[in-house]
Design an enzyme around this catalytic site. Sequence first.
Site: not given
Length: 260
Positions: A140, A153
């Site tokens: 990501s 995250y």
Amino acid sequence: MTQPLVFITGASSGIGQALAHRYHRAGFRLALVARRTSEVKTWASAQGISHDSYEIYSADVSVTDSIVAAGRDCIARQGVPDVVIANAGISVGMDTAVLSDIDVMARTFATNNIGMAATFQPFVDAMVQRGSGTLVGIGSVAGIRGLPGHGAYCASKAAVISYCESLRGELRPHGVRVVTVSPGYIDTPLTQQNRYSMPFLMQPADFAERAFRTIRAGVSYRVIPWQMGVVAKLLRMLPNPLFDKVLAGRPRKRRQSEMQ
């Protein structure tokens, strides 16, 4: 068995489902992994995918024995995949001052990191012996710089990028490719509850098309869409004081207690 095979985790929705559809269109047999297997079966039926071109494996990626067993079962039932995509992941906000959010971080790493390594593990030796194969880690852009309220995250995706880079160096001499694909904002259940702007938001099918071409080309690392790659590089170049100022007051990722 003459058709190539792709093994995809997190296949019950979002990016995983879109990738499964794109690989099916390309003539691949599918090995689809999810906890919610009934949803995968319903989706495959709705897409008109014939029963003899896919298998569904029930597994929880955050449980090592579960996902390793699914990989071994895949080899026994369908053979060694040509492509393995470790796509399953979770994204939940956290506040380090809240004790229960430490458990959120542990679950995030169990799924996004340990789960990725455990997804690859059953296939590594077989691919090395064959001298071919592609392992794909879904990272990501959030792994490039830490975002306030998103520590679990961001840290997990930074680890994905580094882990895949390490694995790439280990397997390159044996003919096995490792590809890291870092999505920007994709319109999936993971992003639909975000309370901040999401520039260059993509539909899953558009992402899947670009990811498919990236994986087929064997590109070692790519941000999709490329515009988010430019944004990420610019953010990486910002001095810390300026970066902190840019993100000051930015809405934070929803924590578990704030999600519906």
